[in-house]
Design a protein around this motif. Sequence first.
Motif, mmCIF file in Angstrom:
data_model
loop_
_atom_site.group_PDB
_atom_site.id
_atom_site.type_symbol
_atom_site.label_atom_id
_atom_site.label_comp_id
_atom_site.label_asym_id
_atom_site.label_seq_id
_atom_site.Cartn_x
_atom_site.Cartn_y
_atom_site.Cartn_z
ATOM 1 N N PRO A 161 0.804 -1.224 0.000
ATOM 2 C CA PRO A 161 0.000 0.000 0.000
ATOM 3 C C PRO A 161 0.837 1.273 0.000
ATOM 4 N N ASN A 162 2.152 1.137 0.204
ATOM 5 C CA ASN A 162 3.019 2.310 0.157
ATOM 6 C C ASN A 162 3.382 2.701 -1.269
ATOM 7 N N THR A 163 3.194 1.780 -2.224
ATOM 8 C CA THR A 163 3.547 2.078 -3.615
ATOM 9 C C THR A 163 2.396 1.825 -4.587
ATOM 10 N N GLN A 164 1.450 0.958 -4.227
ATOM 11 C CA GLN A 164 0.359 0.621 -5.127
ATOM 12 C C GLN A 164 -0.894 1.432 -4.802
ATOM 13 N N THR A 165 -1.778 1.518 -5.800
ATOM 14 C CA THR A 165 -3.024 2.274 -5.655
ATOM 15 C C THR A 165 -4.195 1.358 -5.990
ATOM 16 N N PRO A 166 -5.258 1.355 -5.200
ATOM 17 C CA PRO A 166 -6.394 0.484 -5.508
ATOM 18 C C PRO A 166 -7.348 1.121 -6.518
ATOM 19 N N ARG A 167 -7.871 0.296 -7.400
ATOM 20 C CA ARG A 167 -9.015 0.684 -8.224
ATOM 21 C C ARG A 167 -10.211 -0.017 -7.609
ATOM 22 N N ILE A 168 -11.160 0.754 -7.130
ATOM 23 C CA ILE A 168 -12.289 0.222 -6.362
ATOM 24 C C ILE A 168 -13.577 0.527 -7.117
ATOM 25 N N THR A 169 -14.344 -0.509 -7.402
ATOM 26 C CA THR A 169 -15.654 -0.309 -8.020
ATOM 27 C C THR A 169 -16.702 -1.008 -7.167
ATOM 28 N N PHE A 170 -17.866 -0.377 -7.032
ATOM 29 C CA PHE A 170 -18.955 -0.967 -6.265
ATOM 30 C C PHE A 170 -20.241 -0.206 -6.552
ATOM 31 N N VAL A 171 -21.342 -0.792 -6.123
ATOM 32 C CA VAL A 171 -22.652 -0.163 -6.230
ATOM 33 C C VAL A 171 -23.169 0.019 -4.809
ATOM 34 N N ALA A 172 -23.739 1.187 -4.529
ATOM 35 C CA ALA A 172 -24.226 1.453 -3.176
ATOM 36 C C ALA A 172 -25.601 2.095 -3.204
ATOM 37 N N ASP A 173 -26.421 1.717 -2.237
ATOM 38 C CA ASP A 173 -27.657 2.452 -1.956
ATOM 39 C C ASP A 173 -27.255 3.584 -1.022
ATOM 40 N N VAL A 174 -27.299 4.800 -1.555
ATOM 41 C CA VAL A 174 -26.740 5.954 -0.862
ATOM 42 C C VAL A 174 -27.836 6.778 -0.211
ATOM 43 N N MET A 175 -27.618 7.113 1.046
ATOM 44 C CA MET A 175 -28.440 8.084 1.734
ATOM 45 C C MET A 175 -27.628 9.373 1.771
ATOM 46 N N VAL A 176 -28.102 10.406 1.084
ATOM 47 C CA VAL A 176 -27.380 11.671 0.993
ATOM 48 C C VAL A 176 -27.887 12.603 2.083
ATOM 49 N N THR A 217 -4.881 7.288 3.341
ATOM 50 C CA THR A 217 -6.177 6.640 3.099
ATOM 51 C C THR A 217 -5.988 5.272 2.472
ATOM 52 N N ILE A 218 -5.043 5.164 1.535
ATOM 53 C CA ILE A 218 -4.765 3.867 0.901
ATOM 54 C C ILE A 218 -4.312 2.855 1.945
ATOM 55 N N LEU A 219 -3.409 3.270 2.830
ATOM 56 C CA LEU A 219 -2.926 2.356 3.869
ATOM 57 C C LEU A 219 -4.050 1.966 4.813
ATOM 58 N N ALA A 220 -4.871 2.946 5.202
ATOM 59 C CA ALA A 220 -5.991 2.646 6.105
ATOM 60 C C ALA A 220 -6.965 1.670 5.453
ATOM 61 N N PHE A 221 -7.243 1.861 4.166
ATOM 62 C CA PHE A 221 -8.151 0.961 3.450
ATOM 63 C C PHE A 221 -7.557 -0.440 3.356
ATOM 64 N N ALA A 222 -6.278 -0.533 2.979
ATOM 65 C CA ALA A 222 -5.630 -1.840 2.847
ATOM 66 C C ALA A 222 -5.606 -2.582 4.178
ATOM 67 N N MET A 223 -5.292 -1.875 5.255
ATOM 68 C CA MET A 223 -5.230 -2.518 6.568
ATOM 69 C C MET A 223 -6.612 -2.969 7.022
ATOM 70 N N GLN A 238 -17.253 5.738 2.420
ATOM 71 C CA GLN A 238 -18.213 6.825 2.567
ATOM 72 C C GLN A 238 -17.496 8.176 2.625
ATOM 73 N N GLU A 239 -16.460 8.241 3.457
ATOM 74 C CA GLU A 239 -15.741 9.502 3.630
ATOM 75 C C GLU A 239 -15.097 9.943 2.318
ATOM 76 N N TYR A 240 -14.439 9.007 1.643
ATOM 77 C CA TYR A 240 -13.710 9.384 0.435
ATOM 78 C C TYR A 240 -14.649 9.818 -0.687
ATOM 79 N N THR A 241 -15.725 9.076 -0.897
ATOM 80 C CA THR A 241 -16.658 9.452 -1.961
ATOM 81 C C THR A 241 -17.383 10.754 -1.645
ATOM 82 N N SER A 242 -17.637 11.005 -0.374
ATOM 83 C CA SER A 242 -18.297 12.258 -0.001
ATOM 84 C C SER A 242 -17.420 13.461 -0.325
ATOM 85 N N LEU A 243 -16.132 13.344 -0.033
ATOM 86 C CA LEU A 243 -15.233 14.483 -0.171
ATOM 87 C C LEU A 243 -14.607 14.597 -1.555
ATOM 88 N N HIS A 244 -14.466 13.458 -2.266
ATOM 89 C CA HIS A 244 -13.696 13.473 -3.500
ATOM 90 C C HIS A 244 -14.462 13.022 -4.743
#
Length: 270
Positions: A161-176, A217-223, A238-244
């Motif tokens: 996680p110190n050198t690689q980056t995740p590509r994350i795909t998913f579908v969510a029922d979102v409450m905004v 964030t990548i390290l936190a997600f990987a761990m 949730q946090e990442y998609t909300s802000l970014h």
Amino acid sequence: MGQFRPRRRSVPMKTTRTGTASGDNIDVANSAIRDMAQWPSERTLVPPREPTIRDMLNNLTEEQIQRAATHAGRTAPSKRTVRRWKQQGRIPDPRTAELIARHDLINQIGGIDKAMDVLQRSRSALNAWLAGTSNKMRKDARARASDAKALQRLADSGIDPNTQTPRITFVADVMVLMSNEQYDYRRRKDFILGPKAHPSDRVGQDIAKGNHMDRDTILAFAMAVARNDYATVVALLQEYTSLHVADFREFDNSAGFHFEHISKLRVLWL
């Protein structure tokens, strides 16, 4: 055309509190956590190491096994006895088995010197724990031991996680949620995060907006994935998609994307 009015929440969701990459506490829907628990992390990582008695005995030296037995108040087993334990995959004395498991954990971390650094404990404290004179590892040391196992699982899976980056795909029922409003509304949304895995892939929604997941964030997600910590995985997404991905300036229990359900999760490390 009539004005669209988002429906109000009628029944509050049952939630579990966890942390985010920024260190804030957040309530995560139990339904989303259950969805994540049905997504085995083995799709991304190798299964976590759960050594059997036979594995632990094979990983330790005869001297370590004898020391554990004597610390447990038993006579040091002979070579023949140790061979029998290995063949049977069992240790007849529960206290000896417990101390052998402690020795195996220190070996997994990398030995006593590495464990001193990882667990932030002195040599004498670790020796006392191995000898059974100290029966409880403090909460912060247990957390560090869990982190060490998670890092080992990532390494076993060929993920850095110190050198690689995740590509994350998913579908969510979102409450905004919007903190300056008295209502919320729901939608089902496809998410694509991170760089392309193939030239034909769609660019990540975050990348398209000029945002990139930072290393913390990548390290936190990987761990979180390596620990099978599904609540934290949901909170981070949730946090990442909300802000970014969305245009929220803040994320908390009253603002941002909050997922009720998650499906079709896929993680590729690039």
